[in-house]
Design a protein around this motif. Structure first.
Motif, PDB file in Angstrom:
ATOM      1  N   MET A   1      -7.721   8.834 -12.563  1.00  0.00           N
ATOM      2  CA  MET A   1      -7.500   8.480 -13.939  1.00  0.00           C
ATOM      3  C   MET A   1      -6.033   8.134 -14.462  1.00  0.00           C
ATOM      4  SD  MET A   1      -9.688  11.461 -15.429  1.00  0.00           S
ATOM      5  CE  MET A   1      -9.523  11.280 -17.212  1.00  0.00           C
ATOM      6  N   ALA A   2      -4.991   8.755 -13.825  1.00  0.00           N
ATOM      7  CA  ALA A   2      -3.645   8.446 -14.049  1.00  0.00           C
ATOM      8  C   ALA A   2      -3.174   6.921 -13.451  1.00  0.00           C
ATOM      9  CB  ALA A   2      -2.613   9.226 -13.523  1.00  0.00           C
ATOM     10  N   ALA A   3      -3.865   6.560 -12.362  1.00  0.00           N
ATOM     11  CA  ALA A   3      -3.906   5.111 -11.905  1.00  0.00           C
ATOM     12  C   ALA A   3      -4.582   4.191 -12.924  1.00  0.00           C
ATOM     13  CB  ALA A   3      -4.136   5.358 -10.468  1.00  0.00           C
ATOM     14  N   ARG A   4      -5.573   4.555 -13.283  1.00  0.00           N
ATOM     15  CA  ARG A   4      -6.315   3.763 -14.187  1.00  0.00           C
ATOM     16  C   ARG A   4      -5.380   3.305 -15.456  1.00  0.00           C
ATOM     17  NH1 ARG A   4     -12.376   4.771 -16.032  1.00  0.00           N
ATOM     18  NH2 ARG A   4     -11.369   6.304 -17.159  1.00  0.00           N
ATOM     19  N   GLU A   5      -4.746   4.461 -16.068  1.00  0.00           N
ATOM     20  CA  GLU A   5      -4.032   4.319 -17.445  1.00  0.00           C
ATOM     21  C   GLU A   5      -2.783   3.443 -17.052  1.00  0.00           C
ATOM     22  OE1 GLU A   5      -2.685   8.287 -18.975  1.00  0.00           O
ATOM     23  OE2 GLU A   5      -5.074   8.747 -19.401  1.00  0.00           O
ATOM     24  N   ALA A   6      -2.316   3.456 -15.633  1.00  0.00           N
ATOM     25  CA  ALA A   6      -1.169   2.613 -15.309  1.00  0.00           C
ATOM     26  C   ALA A   6      -1.751   1.159 -15.161  1.00  0.00           C
ATOM     27  CB  ALA A   6      -0.619   3.220 -14.069  1.00  0.00           C
ATOM     28  N   GLY A   7      -2.979   0.830 -15.077  1.00  0.00           N
ATOM     29  CA  GLY A   7      -3.306  -0.608 -15.087  1.00  0.00           C
ATOM     30  C   GLY A   7      -3.965  -0.856 -13.684  1.00  0.00           C
ATOM     31  N   PHE A   8      -4.180   0.118 -12.691  1.00  0.00           N
ATOM     32  CA  PHE A   8      -4.566  -0.075 -11.351  1.00  0.00           C
ATOM     33  C   PHE A   8      -6.097   0.110 -11.266  1.00  0.00           C
ATOM     34  CE2 PHE A   8      -0.175   0.973 -10.695  1.00  0.00           C
ATOM     35  CZ  PHE A   8       0.156   0.067  -9.911  1.00  0.00           C
ATOM     36  N   ARG A   9      -6.787  -0.789 -11.074  1.00  0.00           N
ATOM     37  CA  ARG A   9      -8.481  -0.671 -10.796  1.00  0.00           C
ATOM     38  C   ARG A   9      -8.851  -0.453  -9.247  1.00  0.00           C
ATOM     39  NH1 ARG A   9      -7.709   0.331 -15.227  1.00  0.00           N
ATOM     40  NH2 ARG A   9      -8.760  -0.539 -16.997  1.00  0.00           N
ATOM     41  N   GLN A  10      -7.906  -0.870  -8.340  1.00  0.00           N
ATOM     42  CA  GLN A  10      -8.154  -0.633  -7.113  1.00  0.00           C
ATOM     43  C   GLN A  10      -7.296   0.402  -6.285  1.00  0.00           C
ATOM     44  OE1 GLN A  10      -7.608  -4.221  -8.228  1.00  0.00           O
ATOM     45  NE2 GLN A  10      -9.730  -4.187  -8.798  1.00  0.00           N
ATOM     46  N   LEU A  11      -7.877   0.990  -5.584  1.00  0.00           N
ATOM     47  CA  LEU A  11      -7.038   2.219  -5.219  1.00  0.00           C
ATOM     48  C   LEU A  11      -7.233   2.600  -3.911  1.00  0.00           C
ATOM     49  CD1 LEU A  11      -7.823   4.695  -8.128  1.00  0.00           C
ATOM     50  CD2 LEU A  11      -5.704   3.217  -7.796  1.00  0.00           C
TER      51      LEU A  11
ATOM     52  N   VAL B   1       0.932  -1.145   0.082  1.00  0.00           N
ATOM     53  CA  VAL B   1      -0.273  -0.158   0.059  1.00  0.00           C
ATOM     54  C   VAL B   1       0.911   1.305   0.086  1.00  0.00           C
ATOM     55  CG1 VAL B   1      -2.022   1.199   1.131  1.00  0.00           C
ATOM     56  CG2 VAL B   1      -1.596  -1.156   1.278  1.00  0.00           C
ATOM     57  N   SER B   2       0.553   2.224  -0.727  1.00  0.00           N
ATOM     58  CA  SER B   2       1.375   3.525  -0.894  1.00  0.00           C
ATOM     59  C   SER B   2       0.441   4.653  -0.739  1.00  0.00           C
ATOM     60  CB  SER B   2       2.187   3.508  -2.257  1.00  0.00           C
ATOM     61  OG  SER B   2       1.326   3.710  -3.384  1.00  0.00           O
ATOM     62  N   PRO B   3       1.120   5.624  -0.145  1.00  0.00           N
ATOM     63  CA  PRO B   3       0.118   7.136   0.061  1.00  0.00           C
ATOM     64  C   PRO B   3       0.069   7.780  -1.070  1.00  0.00           C
ATOM     65  CG  PRO B   3       2.485   7.276   0.705  1.00  0.00           C
ATOM     66  CD  PRO B   3       2.281   6.094   0.597  1.00  0.00           C
ATOM     67  N   GLY B   4       0.760   7.388  -2.415  1.00  0.00           N
ATOM     68  CA  GLY B   4       0.644   7.888  -3.591  1.00  0.00           C
ATOM     69  C   GLY B   4       1.119   7.032  -4.698  1.00  0.00           C
ATOM     70  N   LEU B   5       1.248   7.823  -5.765  1.00  0.00           N
ATOM     71  CA  LEU B   5       1.939   6.907  -6.883  1.00  0.00           C
ATOM     72  C   LEU B   5       2.592   7.498  -7.993  1.00  0.00           C
ATOM     73  CD1 LEU B   5       1.453   4.171  -8.262  1.00  0.00           C
ATOM     74  CD2 LEU B   5      -0.281   4.774  -9.550  1.00  0.00           C
ATOM     75  N   THR B   6       3.889   6.927  -8.141  1.00  0.00           N
ATOM     76  CA  THR B   6       4.962   7.588  -9.198  1.00  0.00           C
ATOM     77  C   THR B   6       5.298   6.792 -10.183  1.00  0.00           C
ATOM     78  OG1 THR B   6       6.843   7.345  -7.774  1.00  0.00           O
ATOM     79  CG2 THR B   6       5.371   9.172  -7.281  1.00  0.00           C
ATOM     80  N   PRO B   7       5.809   7.230 -11.289  1.00  0.00           N
ATOM     81  CA  PRO B   7       6.200   6.237 -12.230  1.00  0.00           C
ATOM     82  C   PRO B   7       7.397   5.328 -11.715  1.00  0.00           C
ATOM     83  CG  PRO B   7       6.237   8.580 -13.143  1.00  0.00           C
ATOM     84  CD  PRO B   7       5.898   8.458 -11.873  1.00  0.00           C
TER      85      PRO B   7
ATOM     86  N   VAL C   1      -4.409   7.625  -3.963  1.00  0.00           N
ATOM     87  CA  VAL C   1      -4.834   8.889  -4.764  1.00  0.00           C
ATOM     88  C   VAL C   1      -5.699   9.771  -3.968  1.00  0.00           C
ATOM     89  CG1 VAL C   1      -4.790   7.326  -7.154  1.00  0.00           C
ATOM     90  CG2 VAL C   1      -6.936   7.425  -5.607  1.00  0.00           C
ATOM     91  N   MET C   2      -5.716  10.994  -4.383  1.00  0.00           N
ATOM     92  CA  MET C   2      -6.607  11.943  -3.790  1.00  0.00           C
ATOM     93  C   MET C   2      -7.477  12.629  -4.685  1.00  0.00           C
ATOM     94  SD  MET C   2      -5.370  14.793  -1.317  1.00  0.00           S
ATOM     95  CE  MET C   2      -6.474  15.862  -0.240  1.00  0.00           C
ATOM     96  N   THR C   3      -7.305  12.811  -5.962  1.00  0.00           N
ATOM     97  CA  THR C   3      -8.073  13.793  -7.062  1.00  0.00           C
ATOM     98  C   THR C   3      -8.432  12.807  -8.118  1.00  0.00           C
ATOM     99  OG1 THR C   3      -5.983  14.353  -8.436  1.00  0.00           O
ATOM    100  CG2 THR C   3      -6.398  15.793  -6.341  1.00  0.00           C
ATOM    101  N   PRO C   4      -9.437  13.261  -8.842  1.00  0.00           N
ATOM    102  CA  PRO C   4      -9.896  12.674 -10.230  1.00  0.00           C
ATOM    103  C   PRO C   4      -8.861  12.293 -11.069  1.00  0.00           C
ATOM    104  CG  PRO C   4     -11.573  14.341  -9.519  1.00  0.00           C
ATOM    105  CD  PRO C   4     -10.317  14.417  -8.492  1.00  0.00           C
TER     106      PRO C   4
END
Length: 212
Positions: free
Chosen positions: A120-130, A90-96, A113-116
Protein backbone atom coordinates in the motif's frame (compact mmCIF):
# COMPACT_ATOMS: atom_id res chain seq x y z
CA UNK A 1 14.61 0.43 -25.39
CA UNK A 2 15.10 3.44 -23.15
CA UNK A 3 11.34 4.08 -23.17
CA UNK A 4 10.29 0.68 -21.84
CA UNK A 5 8.07 0.81 -18.77
CA UNK A 6 8.53 -1.57 -15.85
CA UNK A 7 5.43 -3.47 -16.95
CA UNK A 8 6.75 -3.74 -20.51
CA UNK A 9 9.98 -5.18 -19.14
CA UNK A 10 8.17 -7.64 -16.85
CA UNK A 11 6.04 -8.88 -19.72
CA UNK A 12 9.02 -9.41 -22.01
CA UNK A 13 10.02 -12.62 -20.27
CA UNK A 14 8.45 -14.99 -17.78
CA UNK A 15 11.73 -15.17 -15.87
CA UNK A 16 14.22 -12.44 -14.98
CA UNK A 17 17.54 -14.01 -13.99
CA UNK A 18 19.15 -12.52 -10.90
CA UNK A 19 22.83 -12.34 -11.78
CA UNK A 20 25.84 -11.88 -9.48
CA UNK A 21 29.06 -11.48 -11.47
CA UNK A 22 32.17 -12.78 -9.70
CA UNK A 23 34.38 -12.57 -12.79
CA UNK A 24 33.90 -9.65 -15.17
CA UNK A 25 35.02 -11.81 -18.09
CA UNK A 26 31.82 -13.84 -17.65
CA UNK A 27 29.44 -10.92 -18.13
CA UNK A 28 29.20 -10.72 -21.92
CA UNK A 29 29.26 -14.46 -22.75
CA UNK A 30 26.71 -15.07 -19.99
CA UNK A 31 24.41 -12.39 -21.38
CA UNK A 32 24.79 -13.79 -24.88
CA UNK A 33 24.00 -17.30 -23.65
CA UNK A 34 20.83 -16.11 -21.89
CA UNK A 35 19.67 -14.09 -24.90
CA UNK A 36 20.32 -17.10 -27.16
CA UNK A 37 17.92 -19.06 -24.96
CA UNK A 38 15.21 -16.43 -25.26
CA UNK A 39 15.83 -14.57 -21.99
CA UNK A 40 16.45 -10.90 -22.83
CA UNK A 41 15.74 -9.18 -19.51
CA UNK A 42 18.75 -9.45 -17.20
CA UNK A 43 19.06 -8.18 -13.63
CA UNK A 44 22.74 -7.69 -12.82
CA UNK A 45 23.05 -7.16 -9.09
CA UNK A 46 25.36 -4.88 -7.16
CA UNK A 47 26.20 -7.71 -4.77
CA UNK A 48 29.74 -7.87 -6.17
CA UNK A 49 32.26 -5.22 -7.17
CA UNK A 50 31.78 -6.20 -10.82
CA UNK A 51 28.13 -5.17 -11.01
CA UNK A 52 28.45 -1.78 -12.70
CA UNK A 53 31.29 -2.78 -15.06
CA UNK A 54 29.27 -5.86 -16.05
CA UNK A 55 26.22 -3.73 -16.81
CA UNK A 56 28.32 -1.42 -18.95
CA UNK A 57 29.88 -4.31 -20.87
CA UNK A 58 26.54 -6.02 -21.52
CA UNK A 59 24.86 -2.76 -22.55
CA UNK A 60 27.65 -2.04 -25.01
CA UNK A 61 28.21 -5.53 -26.43
CA UNK A 62 24.86 -7.39 -26.21
CA UNK A 63 22.34 -5.11 -27.93
CA UNK A 64 19.47 -7.59 -27.69
CA UNK A 65 19.71 -7.69 -23.89
CA UNK A 66 17.54 -5.47 -21.70
CA UNK A 67 19.94 -5.00 -18.82
CA UNK A 68 18.89 -3.72 -15.44
CA UNK A 69 20.54 -3.25 -12.08
CA UNK A 70 19.58 -5.18 -8.97
CA UNK A 71 20.20 -4.80 -5.25
CA UNK A 72 19.77 -1.03 -5.32
CA UNK A 73 19.93 -0.02 -1.67
CA UNK A 74 21.50 3.47 -1.73
CA UNK A 75 20.31 6.59 -3.58
CA UNK A 76 23.64 7.29 -5.29
CA UNK A 77 23.55 3.91 -7.02
CA UNK A 78 20.66 4.92 -9.30
CA UNK A 79 22.49 7.50 -11.40
CA UNK A 80 25.64 5.37 -11.51
CA UNK A 81 23.68 2.38 -12.82
CA UNK A 82 21.84 4.51 -15.36
CA UNK A 83 25.10 5.96 -16.59
CA UNK A 84 26.52 2.43 -16.93
CA UNK A 85 23.66 1.53 -19.26
CA UNK A 86 20.99 0.02 -17.02
CA UNK A 87 17.46 0.66 -18.30
CA UNK A 88 15.64 -0.42 -15.14
CA UNK A 89 16.37 -0.98 -11.47
CA UNK A 90 15.32 -3.48 -8.82
CA UNK A 91 15.55 -2.95 -5.07
CA UNK A 92 14.98 -5.37 -2.16
CA UNK A 93 12.88 -2.76 -0.37
CA UNK A 94 11.63 0.81 -0.65
CA UNK A 95 12.49 3.93 1.32
CA UNK A 96 11.73 7.63 0.79
CA UNK A 97 15.35 8.20 -0.29
CA UNK A 98 15.11 5.45 -2.92
CA UNK A 99 11.81 6.87 -4.20
CA UNK A 100 13.45 10.28 -4.63
CA UNK A 101 16.49 8.75 -6.33
CA UNK A 102 14.32 6.81 -8.76
CA UNK A 103 12.45 9.97 -9.71
CA UNK A 104 15.54 12.15 -10.06
CA UNK A 105 17.51 9.58 -12.06
CA UNK A 106 14.63 8.63 -14.34
CA UNK A 107 15.51 4.96 -13.87
CA UNK A 108 12.31 2.85 -13.85
CA UNK A 109 12.21 0.99 -10.54
CA UNK A 110 10.77 -2.37 -9.50
CA UNK A 111 10.84 -2.02 -5.70
CA UNK A 112 10.72 -4.86 -3.23
CA UNK A 113 7.88 -5.33 -0.75
CA UNK A 114 6.97 -8.08 1.70
CA UNK A 115 3.76 -7.09 3.50
CA UNK A 116 0.35 -5.64 2.58
CA UNK A 117 1.28 -2.38 4.30
CA UNK A 118 4.43 -2.12 2.18
CA UNK A 119 2.40 -2.80 -0.96
CA UNK A 120 0.00 0.00 0.00
CA UNK A 121 2.87 2.40 0.77
CA UNK A 122 4.47 1.62 -2.61
CA UNK A 123 1.16 2.21 -4.34
CA UNK A 124 0.79 5.58 -2.60
CA UNK A 125 4.27 6.45 -3.94
CA UNK A 126 3.09 5.75 -7.48
CA UNK A 127 4.31 2.21 -8.05
CA UNK A 128 2.00 -0.40 -9.57
CA UNK A 129 4.57 -3.12 -10.29
CA UNK A 130 6.45 -4.59 -7.34
CA UNK A 131 8.91 -7.32 -6.45
CA UNK A 132 7.61 -9.63 -3.70
CA UNK A 133 10.80 -10.33 -1.77
CA UNK A 134 11.71 -12.67 -0.27
CA UNK A 135 8.78 -14.37 -1.96
CA UNK A 136 8.68 -17.75 -0.26
CA UNK A 137 9.38 -16.49 3.30
CA UNK A 138 6.77 -13.78 2.68
CA UNK A 139 4.10 -16.43 2.08
CA UNK A 140 4.69 -17.33 -1.55
CA UNK A 141 1.72 -18.22 -3.68
CA UNK A 142 -0.65 -17.96 -0.72
CA UNK A 143 0.44 -14.38 -0.06
CA UNK A 144 0.12 -13.42 -3.74
CA UNK A 145 -3.39 -14.85 -3.94
CA UNK A 146 -4.34 -13.05 -0.73
CA UNK A 147 -3.01 -9.73 -2.04
CA UNK A 148 -4.94 -10.13 -5.30
CA UNK A 149 -8.24 -9.43 -3.54
CA UNK A 150 -7.80 -6.08 -1.76
CA UNK A 151 -4.88 -4.93 -3.95
CA UNK A 152 -5.90 -6.30 -7.30
CA UNK A 153 -4.41 -3.42 -9.29
CA UNK A 154 -0.86 -4.40 -8.34
CA UNK A 155 1.40 -6.73 -10.35
CA UNK A 156 4.31 -8.66 -8.91
CA UNK A 157 7.62 -10.27 -9.73
CA UNK A 158 8.14 -12.77 -6.89
CA UNK A 159 11.82 -13.38 -6.16
CA UNK A 160 13.48 -15.31 -3.37
CA UNK A 161 12.85 -19.05 -3.21
CA UNK A 162 11.47 -19.20 -6.75
CA UNK A 163 13.02 -22.11 -8.64
CA UNK A 164 12.80 -24.11 -11.82
CA UNK A 165 10.47 -26.48 -9.95
CA UNK A 166 7.92 -23.94 -8.68
CA UNK A 167 8.18 -21.08 -11.20
CA UNK A 168 5.15 -22.22 -13.21
CA UNK A 169 3.00 -22.25 -10.06
CA UNK A 170 3.97 -18.66 -9.29
CA UNK A 171 3.33 -17.61 -12.89
CA UNK A 172 -0.18 -19.05 -12.66
CA UNK A 173 -1.12 -16.35 -10.12
CA UNK A 174 -3.18 -13.68 -11.82
CA UNK A 175 -1.18 -10.85 -10.24
CA UNK A 176 2.23 -12.21 -11.32
CA UNK A 177 3.75 -10.81 -14.52
CA UNK A 178 7.09 -12.62 -14.20
CA UNK A 179 9.36 -14.25 -11.62
CA UNK A 180 12.96 -13.64 -10.63
CA UNK A 181 15.51 -16.31 -9.82
CA UNK A 182 19.15 -17.31 -9.85
CA UNK A 183 18.74 -20.86 -11.15
CA UNK A 184 19.50 -19.75 -14.73
CA UNK A 185 23.07 -18.86 -13.78
CA UNK A 186 24.49 -21.67 -11.61
CA UNK A 187 27.93 -20.82 -10.27
CA UNK A 188 29.50 -24.06 -11.45
CA UNK A 189 28.34 -23.42 -15.02
CA UNK A 190 29.81 -19.91 -14.92
CA UNK A 191 33.09 -21.15 -13.47
CA UNK A 192 33.35 -23.77 -16.23
CA UNK A 193 32.26 -21.40 -18.98
CA UNK A 194 29.46 -23.83 -19.82
CA UNK A 195 27.41 -21.35 -21.82
CA UNK A 196 25.52 -24.13 -23.57
CA UNK A 197 24.07 -25.27 -20.26
CA UNK A 198 23.00 -21.73 -19.45
CA UNK A 199 21.34 -21.36 -22.88
CA UNK A 200 19.47 -24.61 -22.24
CA UNK A 201 18.26 -23.37 -18.85
CA UNK A 202 17.21 -20.08 -20.45
CA UNK A 203 15.36 -21.90 -23.22
CA UNK A 204 13.41 -23.93 -20.65
CA UNK A 205 12.60 -20.78 -18.68
CA UNK A 206 11.51 -18.84 -21.75
CA UNK A 207 9.12 -21.68 -22.60
CA UNK A 208 7.18 -21.09 -19.40
CA UNK A 209 3.81 -19.68 -20.33
CA UNK A 210 1.31 -17.91 -18.17
CA UNK A 211 -2.36 -18.84 -18.57
CA UNK A 212 -4.43 -16.51 -20.73
Amino acid sequence: MQNLSVLDIMRTSAVIPVIAIDDLAHAVPLARALVAGGIRVLEVTLRTAHGLPAIRAIAEQVPDAIVGVGTLTQPQEFAAARDAGAVFGVSPGLTPALIAAAKSSGLPLLPGVMTPSEVMAAREAGFRQLKLFPAVPAGGIGMLNALAGPLGDMMFCPTGGVSQENAAQFLACRNVACVGGSWLTPKDALAAGDWGRITALARAASALRQPA
